[in-house]
Design a protein around this motif. Structure first.
Motif: not given
Length: 279
Positions: A38-51
């Protein structure tokens, strides 16, 4: 700053609620080993949003050199942000009560499929809010004096949302989310009206729409830019001292009907008829 704080708070709380529901379900189901996914998915989503947010800024400041192209890009992103805001507030108004059960069912299906499905579900749940936040934030700060304040306010709103979500998860704190989403929805509609007004102004600056010199009113004596209330109205709702006629029409044409539809009481399902008495 108040507008971007509200955006961060509203979008952040939606994402936080989703993550909290997923975590609570895994903990109660004794599937704590899947929490890292779950946390890995959240981290990937945050990174994509910042990008995505960086890409929006990079496109305007570096790729687009022509002034009219930049104005047209701002107009398109502003109108897209208004569409996302409108969809988001009405979706949450309809789905708030059943979101927990829907997420639990989807997570149960994801657990049956496999570990990667759990992380992908968390990613999808958060990335939608993250991409919306990046786009709405970018549109909301167009024309503002970017000294870092709006970004700090956005992060402050997100951190506040995370704190509220943690309190709701870890303690007995209960917040009336129906009231919260109703009033933040009203404020966001007014913010979106200001973004739409700015989008129309950008279309006029780009030459796509006419009327850039047709000023609706002159209210400089009332909305003095040096006063705190004029700054607040301009920053939150893009209410300015000398808007064009088309800007005023756009602001009112969006805000009034959307507010009426949003505040109109939702229809409740009719009660089931009582069974006929048996002879």
């Amino acid at each position: 700053m108040l507008a971007t704080y509200l955006i961060g708070l509203r979008e952040g709380l939606e994402a936080t609620l989703v993550v909290s529901i997923l975590i609570a379900f895994l903990v109660k189901s004794e599937r704590k080993d899947r929490l890292k996914l779950v946390w890995a998915g959240v981290a990937a989503a945050v990174a994509l949003s910042v990008l995505f947010g960086w890409l929006l800024s990079y496109t305007e400041t570096t790729i687009l050199k022509d002034y009219k192209q930049q104005e047209l890009f701002e107009a398109v992103t502003s109108i897209a942000a208004v569409c996302f805001v409108t969809w988001m507030i009405f979706w949450m108004r309809r789905a708030a009560r059943g979101i927990a059960g829907e997420l639990r069912n989807k997570l149960q299906d994801a657990l049956a499929v496999g570990s990667l499905a759990v992380g992908f579900m968390a990613f999808l749940a958060v990335v939608r809010e993250g991409l919306e936040t990046s786009l709405i934030f970018y549109a909301a700060v167009q024309g503002a004096d970017l000294n870092g304040g709006p970004l700090v306010a956005l992060l402050g709103g997100i951190l506040t949302a995370v704190a509220i979500g943690y309190l709701m998860y870890a303690t007995a704190v209960r917040i009336n989310l129906t009231v919260f989403f109703r009033w933040t929805g009203v404020l966001l509609i007014l913010v979106a009206a200001g973004i739409f007004k700015y989008g129309v102004h950008s279309l006029q600056e780009a030459g796509t729409l006419t009327g850039i010199n047709h000023v609706a009113y002159h209210a400089g004596s009332v909305l003095d830019p040096s006063t705190w209330y004029a700054t607040l109205l301009a920053g939150m709702f893009n209410i300015t001292a000398e808007p064009t006629v088309l800007e005023v029409v756009a602001w009112v044409a969006y805000a009034v009907p959307v507010l009426i539809l949003f505040l109109w009481p939702a229809r409740r399902p009719a009660p089931a008829p009582a069974p006929a008495p048996q002879a």
